[in-house]
Scaffold this motif. Structure first.
Motif, PDB file in Angstrom:
ATOM      1  N   ARG A  12       2.016  -5.713  -4.884  1.00 13.46           N
ATOM      2  CA  ARG A  12       2.138  -4.467  -5.649  1.00 13.46           C
ATOM      3  C   ARG A  12       1.964  -4.735  -7.143  1.00 13.46           C
ATOM      4  N   THR A  50       0.827  -1.205   0.000  1.00  7.72           N
ATOM      5  CA  THR A  50       0.000   0.000   0.000  1.00  7.72           C
ATOM      6  C   THR A  50       0.860   1.253   0.000  1.00  7.72           C
ATOM      7  N   SER A  90       2.222   2.039  -3.336  1.00  6.75           N
ATOM      8  CA  SER A  90       1.227   2.428  -4.331  1.00  6.75           C
ATOM      9  C   SER A  90       0.653   3.814  -4.086  1.00  6.75           C
ATOM     10  N   GLU A 122      -0.941  -3.050  -9.386  1.00  5.58           N
ATOM     11  CA  GLU A 122      -0.641  -2.264 -10.584  1.00  5.58           C
ATOM     12  C   GLU A 122      -1.266  -2.872 -11.831  1.00  5.58           C
ATOM     13  N   ARG A 136       7.170   6.019   0.073  1.00  5.65           N
ATOM     14  CA  ARG A 136       7.437   5.112  -1.042  1.00  5.65           C
ATOM     15  C   ARG A 136       8.904   4.709  -1.090  1.00  5.65           C
TER      16      ARG A 136
END
Length: 300
Positions: free
Chosen positions: A185, A114, A117, A189, A127
């Motif tokens: 992830r 999370t 993203s 995506e 990030r």
């Protein structure tokens, strides 16, 4: 009463379901019989070829010069029966560590995915931190992480004294969370951007979009990969024995030290195979099911 002009009388409805029910033609029945015969023939050929291969391997191995020594050293029935009890008791520790680690990996891995993203420049530090974490723990071997956490953190003396199994569980969680985070992830995506746009247009916040729309769809796309990671973790829980935990591997090692025979290691290996085999077969079944749905045009 006379019928109204211009309207046709209603036809009578009869129950002709039994008469009009679809029945396969002779050609279709012959095709089905041909497919059944082909399937039976393939199964028999596969079975016979497997029997022949196993027989050849057994004959070659049994007739090697050192087979008698290997059999006595690794496949001693008396020592195997003697070591089943202690090794099974150690396996219960592995199961406990596995359950706790799986829950911890699911939580931490989802959190890392999370964080990676998150959109917008204000979230760049988060990030970057999540990316550095995943890069570091995906690159370092689990055995080294076990040594660093199991021996390094207790040496700092900032935490109360904890059993070695606790630190082994922490090491497995922090290592496998990196792998699971990258898998999640990738699944997130893979969700089409229109899903996010549609969710936001309905008034959902970014957090609600992730929780309700993106994460569920992303998890469905990477279920086989997540299951494979869980299978790998089932095996790697045996590495906590390097910290002195009396698990299945450590119990087998103690039995080897008493008997000077390596059969307990084989017993421990068989226990881990029995532990992992149901999940391996379930993973293959789920993967095949998802492939069939995808080939059929369903939603994966």
């Amino acid at each position: 009463m006379a019928q109204r002009r211009g309207r046709c009388p209603r036809p009578e409805v009869t129950n002709t379901t039994a008469e009009t029910a679809w029945q396969p033609s002779e050609l279709e029945l012959s095709r089905r019989a041909l497919r059944r015969r082909a399937t039976t023939r393939s199964v028999l050929i596969a079975f016979l070829s497997s029997i022949v291969l196993i027989a050849v391997v057994v004959i070659v191995v049994v007739n090697t010069p050192g087979w008698a020594v290997v059999q006595q050293t690794f496949f001693n029935p008396e020592i195997a029966l003697q070591s089943v009890g202690p090794v099974f008791q150690g396996l219960l520790t592995n199961l406990l560590v596995l359950v706790i680690a799986a829950i911890g990996v699911a939580i931490l891995g989802t959190l890392l995915a999370t964080l990676r993203s998150l959109r917008g420049p204000v979230f760049f530090p988060l990030r970057a931190l999540a990316a550095a974490y995943t890069d570091f723990f995906r690159g370092i071997p689990l055995l080294i992480v076990l040594y660093l956490i199991g021996y390094g953190i207790p040496a700092l003396m900032i935490f109360p004294r904890m059993p070695p199994a606790f630190w082994g569980t922490i090491a497995i969680i922090v290592t496998y969370s990196a792998y699971v985070a990258e898998v999640l992830r990738a699944g997130m995506e893979a969700v089409h951007p229109s899903q996010r746009v549609a969710a936001r247009s309905l008034g959902l916040s970014h957090a609600q979009t992730l929780r309700i729309v993106v994460i569920p769809q992303g998890v469905r796309k990477v279920v086989p990969a997540l299951m494979n990671d869980f299978v790998s973790m089932q095996k790697d829980v045996g590495l906590i024995s390097v910290l002195g935990v009396i698990d299945a591997v450590r119990a087998a090692q103690l039995q080897v030290a008493d008997t000077y025979n390596y059969t307990p290691y084989v017993v421990a290996g068989l226990f881990f195979i029995i532990l992992s085999w149901p999940m391996i077969r379930f993973t293959d079944a789920v993967t095949a099911r998802l492939n069939r749905r995808e080939q059929a045009g369903g939603v994966v």
